[in-house]
Scaffold this motif. Structure first.
Motif, short mmCIF file in Angstrom:
data_model
loop_
_atom_site.label_atom_id
_atom_site.label_comp_id
_atom_site.label_asym_id
_atom_site.label_seq_id
_atom_site.Cartn_x
_atom_site.Cartn_y
_atom_site.Cartn_z
N PRO A 263 0.84 -1.21 0.00
CA PRO A 263 0.00 0.00 0.00
C PRO A 263 0.87 1.26 0.00
O PRO A 263 1.91 1.31 0.66
N ALA A 264 0.43 2.27 -0.75
CA ALA A 264 1.12 3.56 -0.74
C ALA A 264 0.87 4.26 0.59
O ALA A 264 -0.04 3.89 1.35
N ASP B 277 -0.48 7.01 1.28
CA ASP B 277 -1.79 7.66 1.44
C ASP B 277 -2.96 6.70 1.27
O ASP B 277 -4.11 7.12 1.24
N GLU B 278 -2.67 5.41 1.17
CA GLU B 278 -3.75 4.42 1.02
C GLU B 278 -4.16 3.86 2.38
O GLU B 278 -3.33 3.70 3.29
N ARG C 29 -9.57 -1.34 0.22
CA ARG C 29 -8.38 -0.52 -0.04
C ARG C 29 -8.85 0.77 -0.69
O ARG C 29 -9.51 0.73 -1.74
N THR D 175 -8.23 5.32 -1.23
CA THR D 175 -7.49 6.58 -1.09
C THR D 175 -8.51 7.70 -1.00
O THR D 175 -9.42 7.78 -1.84
N ARG E 257 -8.25 15.22 -0.15
CA ARG E 257 -8.17 16.19 0.94
C ARG E 257 -9.32 17.18 0.83
O ARG E 257 -10.05 17.20 -0.15
N ARG F 153 -14.25 14.93 2.02
CA ARG F 153 -13.24 13.97 1.56
C ARG F 153 -13.89 12.98 0.61
O ARG F 153 -14.78 12.22 0.99
N ARG G 22 -10.97 8.79 -3.89
CA ARG G 22 -10.18 8.94 -5.13
C ARG G 22 -9.87 7.60 -5.80
O ARG G 22 -9.71 7.53 -7.02
N GLU H 27 -8.92 8.16 11.21
CA GLU H 27 -8.61 9.48 10.65
C GLU H 27 -8.72 10.58 11.71
O GLU H 27 -8.04 11.61 11.62
#
Length: 232
Positions: free
Chosen positions: A113-114, A116-117, A140, A142, A145, A149, A152, A228
């Protein structure tokens, strides 16, 4: 036993045990390591392998939704050489694999995972430990911002709801670009039910599995919201 990260890809040799993977992923993919704590006893994980969990061909294999969500590949070796198979088409049906008689699983390649994921993995069973799953799932996503929100990118995979693990593509398309809120995730849960075809067995009825599929998306929403909200 081969186990390393190469250019953002987790490379797992066929003989690498789940115990070794759990320890290796604790800091690198903590959500997968957490799932593996529920996989089985220490004795089982000291012998079981990721390759074995794949090769068994079961739609309720605990690791598969994670592999589907991350678009993993299986490296196969046979008399004519090696080839890469994407994890999803590798499963042709119940206990049916895209595997020639002379081929063996050599390695599994899993993109990590990246940063930001967000990754959430679920195993639902009657007992928390040492039990076969009724439903498994991977979420999973993303998030963008801003005050609202939006989603994406998203990938959803569920096991125990069909002859193979299933990607919920219609539900993914419904959520893509939408605000990440309870209303959308609840509606997505309802849509997910239309994409699956679970059976009834000793681990749960079809209706139970349909309700689980919807509830797990709502559960993911609440867990991600709480995550979050935590200070960095």
């Amino acid at each position: 036993n081969e186990l390393h990260v190469e250019e953002g890809v987790l490379v797992v040799g066929a003989r690498t045990t789940l115990a070794e993977i759990e320890a290796f992923c604790r800091d690198r993919v903590p959500e997968f390591a957490r799932l593996l704590t529920l996989f089985g006893s220490p004795q089982i994980k000291a012998n079981a392998t990721l390759a074995g969990n794949i090769g068994n061909g079961s739609p309720i294999a605990d690791t598969l939704p994670f592999l589907y969500a991350m678009d993993a590949h299986v490296e196969l070796i046979g008399a004519t050489g090696t080839r890469l198979a994407s994890i999803e088409p590798f499963f042709k049906g119940y206990k049916s694999l895209d595997l020639a008689p002379d081929e063996l699983i050599r390695r599994i390649l899993v993109p990590l995972p990246a940063a930001d994921e967000i990754l959430k993995l679920y195993k639902v069973s009657r007992r928390r430990e040492l039990d076969i799953s009724a439903v498994t799932a991977a979420v999973r996503l993303t998030l963008g911002r801003g005050k609202v929100r939006r989603i994406r990118a998203i990938r959803l995979a569920m096991g125990g709801v069909g002859p193979t693990v299933l990607r919920l593509r219609r539900t993914e398309a419904f959520l893509l670009g939408q605000p990440f809120d309870l209303e959308r995730m609840t509606a997505a849960g309802d849509m997910a039910q239309s994409e699956i075809a679970p059976l009834s067995d000793v681990r749960g009825s079809a209706d139970y599995r349909l309700r689980l599929a919807a509830n797990l998306l709502v559960k993911a929403y609440h867990e991600i919201q709480a995550q979050e909200a935590q200070p960095a």
